[in-house]
Design a protein around this motif. Structure first.
Motif, PDB file in Angstrom:
ATOM      1  N   ARG A   1     -11.939  15.890 -10.532  1.00 24.66           N
ATOM      2  CA  ARG A   1     -13.394  15.389  -9.884  1.00 24.66           C
ATOM      3  C   ARG A   1     -13.350  13.932  -9.615  1.00 24.66           C
ATOM      4  NH1 ARG A   1     -17.294  14.674 -15.250  1.00 24.66           N
ATOM      5  NH2 ARG A   1     -18.470  13.913 -13.444  1.00 24.66           N
ATOM      6  N   TRP A   2     -12.197  13.031  -9.849  1.00 27.49           N
ATOM      7  CA  TRP A   2     -12.007  11.742  -9.563  1.00 27.49           C
ATOM      8  C   TRP A   2     -11.252  11.721  -8.636  1.00 27.49           C
ATOM      9  CZ3 TRP A   2     -16.181  10.391 -11.968  1.00 27.49           C
ATOM     10  CH2 TRP A   2     -16.672  10.689 -13.169  1.00 27.49           C
ATOM     11  N   ILE A   3     -10.603  12.731  -8.149  1.00 31.95           N
ATOM     12  CA  ILE A   3      -9.776  12.257  -6.769  1.00 31.95           C
ATOM     13  C   ILE A   3     -10.601  11.779  -5.534  1.00 31.95           C
ATOM     14  CG2 ILE A   3      -8.167  13.562  -5.079  1.00 31.95           C
ATOM     15  CD1 ILE A   3      -7.515  15.359  -7.040  1.00 31.95           C
ATOM     16  N   ALA A   4     -10.384  10.760  -5.325  1.00 36.19           N
ATOM     17  CA  ALA A   4     -11.083   9.919  -4.029  1.00 36.19           C
ATOM     18  C   ALA A   4     -10.297   9.672  -2.598  1.00 36.19           C
ATOM     19  CB  ALA A   4     -11.876   8.798  -4.537  1.00 36.19           C
ATOM     20  N   PRO A   5      -9.962  10.640  -1.903  1.00 36.00           N
ATOM     21  CA  PRO A   5      -9.120  10.430  -0.750  1.00 36.00           C
ATOM     22  C   PRO A   5      -9.378   9.423   0.150  1.00 36.00           C
ATOM     23  CG  PRO A   5      -9.643  12.819  -1.020  1.00 36.00           C
ATOM     24  CD  PRO A   5     -10.594  12.064  -2.003  1.00 36.00           C
ATOM     25  N   VAL A   6      -8.522   8.476   0.567  1.00 35.32           N
ATOM     26  CA  VAL A   6      -8.730   7.412   1.348  1.00 35.32           C
ATOM     27  C   VAL A   6      -7.912   7.060   2.316  1.00 35.32           C
ATOM     28  CG1 VAL A   6      -9.166   4.679   1.342  1.00 35.32           C
ATOM     29  CG2 VAL A   6      -9.949   6.173  -0.714  1.00 35.32           C
ATOM     30  N   PRO A   7      -8.137   7.155   3.494  1.00 31.91           N
ATOM     31  CA  PRO A   7      -7.140   6.794   4.574  1.00 31.91           C
ATOM     32  C   PRO A   7      -6.625   5.464   4.590  1.00 31.91           C
ATOM     33  CG  PRO A   7      -9.315   6.567   5.432  1.00 31.91           C
ATOM     34  CD  PRO A   7      -9.686   7.022   4.069  1.00 31.91           C
ATOM     35  N   HIS A   8      -5.289   5.246   4.595  1.00 35.79           N
ATOM     36  CA  HIS A   8      -4.884   3.921   4.479  1.00 35.79           C
ATOM     37  C   HIS A   8      -3.652   3.868   5.677  1.00 35.79           C
ATOM     38  CE1 HIS A   8      -1.265   6.001   2.152  1.00 35.79           C
ATOM     39  NE2 HIS A   8      -2.457   6.602   1.997  1.00 35.79           N
ATOM     40  N   ALA A   9      -3.221   2.687   6.134  1.00 35.99           N
ATOM     41  CA  ALA A   9      -2.308   2.363   7.089  1.00 35.99           C
ATOM     42  C   ALA A   9      -0.885   2.303   6.574  1.00 35.99           C
ATOM     43  CB  ALA A   9      -2.744   1.114   7.910  1.00 35.99           C
ATOM     44  N   LEU A  10      -0.713   1.692   5.353  1.00 36.72           N
ATOM     45  CA  LEU A  10       0.754   1.575   4.748  1.00 36.72           C
ATOM     46  C   LEU A  10       0.953   2.834   4.351  1.00 36.72           C
ATOM     47  CD1 LEU A  10      -0.852  -1.377   4.495  1.00 36.72           C
ATOM     48  CD2 LEU A  10       0.847  -1.964   2.843  1.00 36.72           C
TER      49      LEU A  10
ATOM     50  N   ALA B   1       1.130  -8.779   7.258  1.00 38.59           N
ATOM     51  CA  ALA B   1      -0.037  -8.159   6.959  1.00 38.59           C
ATOM     52  C   ALA B   1      -0.674  -7.832   8.130  1.00 38.59           C
ATOM     53  CB  ALA B   1      -1.054  -9.020   5.822  1.00 38.59           C
ATOM     54  N   ASP B   2      -0.255  -8.499   9.187  1.00 34.55           N
ATOM     55  CA  ASP B   2      -1.179  -8.223  10.518  1.00 34.55           C
ATOM     56  C   ASP B   2      -0.135  -7.144  11.178  1.00 34.55           C
ATOM     57  OD1 ASP B   2      -2.562 -10.566  10.373  1.00 34.55           O
ATOM     58  OD2 ASP B   2      -1.005 -11.994  11.250  1.00 34.55           O
ATOM     59  N   GLN B   3       0.806  -6.520  10.597  1.00 37.20           N
ATOM     60  CA  GLN B   3       1.179  -5.243  11.091  1.00 37.20           C
ATOM     61  C   GLN B   3       1.384  -4.314   9.705  1.00 37.20           C
ATOM     62  OE1 GLN B   3       5.015  -6.552  12.880  1.00 37.20           O
ATOM     63  NE2 GLN B   3       4.205  -7.585  14.395  1.00 37.20           N
ATOM     64  N   ALA B   4       0.303  -3.999   9.260  1.00 36.59           N
ATOM     65  CA  ALA B   4       0.397  -3.274   8.080  1.00 36.59           C
ATOM     66  C   ALA B   4       0.885  -1.887   8.133  1.00 36.59           C
ATOM     67  CB  ALA B   4      -1.406  -3.084   7.457  1.00 36.59           C
ATOM     68  N   ALA B   5       0.648  -1.253   9.369  1.00 36.84           N
ATOM     69  CA  ALA B   5       1.147   0.251   9.746  1.00 36.84           C
ATOM     70  C   ALA B   5       2.739  -0.057   9.550  1.00 36.84           C
ATOM     71  CB  ALA B   5       0.571   0.801  10.997  1.00 36.84           C
ATOM     72  N   SER B   6       3.489  -1.118   9.541  1.00 35.77           N
ATOM     73  CA  SER B   6       5.017  -1.044   9.632  1.00 35.77           C
ATOM     74  C   SER B   6       5.208  -1.386   8.170  1.00 35.77           C
ATOM     75  CB  SER B   6       5.190  -2.392  10.519  1.00 35.77           C
ATOM     76  OG  SER B   6       4.915  -3.410  10.153  1.00 35.77           O
ATOM     77  N   LEU B   7       4.304  -1.220   7.094  1.00 35.03           N
ATOM     78  CA  LEU B   7       4.879  -1.616   5.642  1.00 35.03           C
ATOM     79  C   LEU B   7       4.932  -0.547   4.991  1.00 35.03           C
ATOM     80  CD1 LEU B   7       2.703  -4.861   5.194  1.00 35.03           C
ATOM     81  CD2 LEU B   7       5.092  -4.716   5.892  1.00 35.03           C
TER      82      LEU B   7
ATOM     83  N   LEU C   1      -3.767  -2.926  -1.318  1.00 35.90           N
ATOM     84  CA  LEU C   1      -4.179  -2.317   0.022  1.00 35.90           C
ATOM     85  C   LEU C   1      -5.188  -2.944   0.743  1.00 35.90           C
ATOM     86  CD1 LEU C   1      -3.553   1.419  -0.818  1.00 35.90           C
ATOM     87  CD2 LEU C   1      -1.954   0.003   0.862  1.00 35.90           C
ATOM     88  N   MET C   2      -6.232  -3.268  -0.110  1.00 30.97           N
ATOM     89  CA  MET C   2      -7.291  -4.294   0.225  1.00 30.97           C
ATOM     90  C   MET C   2      -6.756  -5.349   0.885  1.00 30.97           C
ATOM     91  SD  MET C   2     -10.236  -3.859  -2.748  1.00 30.97           S
ATOM     92  CE  MET C   2     -10.824  -2.329  -3.273  1.00 30.97           C
ATOM     93  N   GLN C   3      -5.925  -6.305   0.158  1.00 29.40           N
ATOM     94  CA  GLN C   3      -5.190  -7.453   0.741  1.00 29.40           C
ATOM     95  C   GLN C   3      -4.360  -7.498   1.885  1.00 29.40           C
ATOM     96  OE1 GLN C   3      -3.765  -9.891  -2.388  1.00 29.40           O
ATOM     97  NE2 GLN C   3      -1.946 -10.304  -1.156  1.00 29.40           N
ATOM     98  N   LEU C   4      -3.846  -6.133   2.014  1.00 33.13           N
ATOM     99  CA  LEU C   4      -2.732  -6.232   3.277  1.00 33.13           C
ATOM    100  C   LEU C   4      -3.319  -5.575   4.361  1.00 33.13           C
ATOM    101  CD1 LEU C   4       0.465  -4.637   1.376  1.00 33.13           C
ATOM    102  CD2 LEU C   4       0.299  -7.006   2.437  1.00 33.13           C
ATOM    103  N   GLU C   5      -4.483  -4.639   4.060  1.00 32.71           N
ATOM    104  CA  GLU C   5      -5.134  -4.051   5.179  1.00 32.71           C
ATOM    105  C   GLU C   5      -6.755  -4.713   5.562  1.00 32.71           C
ATOM    106  OE1 GLU C   5      -5.485   0.133   5.268  1.00 32.71           O
ATOM    107  OE2 GLU C   5      -3.477   0.595   4.387  1.00 32.71           O
TER     108      GLU C   5
END
Length: 208
Positions: free
Chosen positions: A27-36, A112-118, A177-181
């Motif tokens: 019940r606590w699963i909270a799917p969140v999209p993320h780039a990294l 961090a400016d290229q988060a998707a590459s991390l 993730l908050m920091q990098l994205e």
């Protein structure tokens, strides 16, 4: 799927969170999209720990992998670290040199400016267990480390911290993730879900 209670009887367990159905945390699963990409390396003794947050984290991050082990063969670990710039979520710690752990390469804030590459590599275990995992795996020692900045106090009330700034695996990863994205709002629902998970575990403690 079922689990042995230790008395010979077996009780049903959830096929998703792997916990007994009576203590299911789905019940606590909270799917969140993320780039990294996120790679969670979990110490074997954490797998069955009811207080652990790594499974909830993994189920809430669609782009994550969870691998269990203490010592990882380089041939198995190297492919998981290749293809993207891997960064270890781990503080710079005094005493590394005395253990034969070399100084990690520096973390470039511009990444961090290229988060998707991390790829964010996370060690899940107690401080002593994660320290041993780092010591036993030279490939992890070669990764730059991400320093967390301005994190709030931990909400991890169900587990004793050995330092005021220690966080759960889920919290530390979310704040990274908050920091990098550069997006606190998107990951806040997962922190809120974690609070619900902690409250559920506290109820089990108070009623035991």
């Amino acid at each position: 799927m079922s689990t042995d209670t230790g008395t010979g009887a077996r009780r049903p367990s959830c096929a998703v969170c792997l916990r007994p159905q009576q203590t299911c945390i789905c019940r606590w699963i909270a799917p969140v999209p993320h780039a990294l990409e996120v790679l969670i390396l979990q110490h074997p003794l954490e797998v069955a720990n009811a207080k652990g947050s790594a499974r909830l984290l993994h189920l809430s991050l669609p782009g994550s992998k969870l691998i269990v082990g203490e010592t990882f063969a380089p041939a198995a670990l190297a492919p998981l670290l290749e293809g993207k710039r891997s960064v270890l979520l781990y503080p710079d710690t005094a005493g590394d040199h005395s253990l034969g752990i070399p100084a990690p390469p520096p973390f470039d804030p511009g990444w961090a400016d290229q988060a998707a590459s991390l790829c964010l590599v996370v060690l899940d275990g107690t401080w002593r267990k994660s320290r041993k995992m780092l010591y036993l795996n030279p490939l992890l020692q070669q990764l730059p480390r991400l320093p967390l900045r301005d994190t709030p106090p931990s909400h991890y009330l169900i587990r004793k911290a050995h330092a005021p700034d220690q966080l759960s695996t889920l919290e530390a990863t979310c704040y990274a993730l908050m920091q990098l994205e550069d997006d606190r709002r998107r990951f806040q629902p997962l922190i809120d879900a974690f609070d619900g998970f902690v409250a559920q575990q506290l109820r089990y403690v108070t009623t035991a």
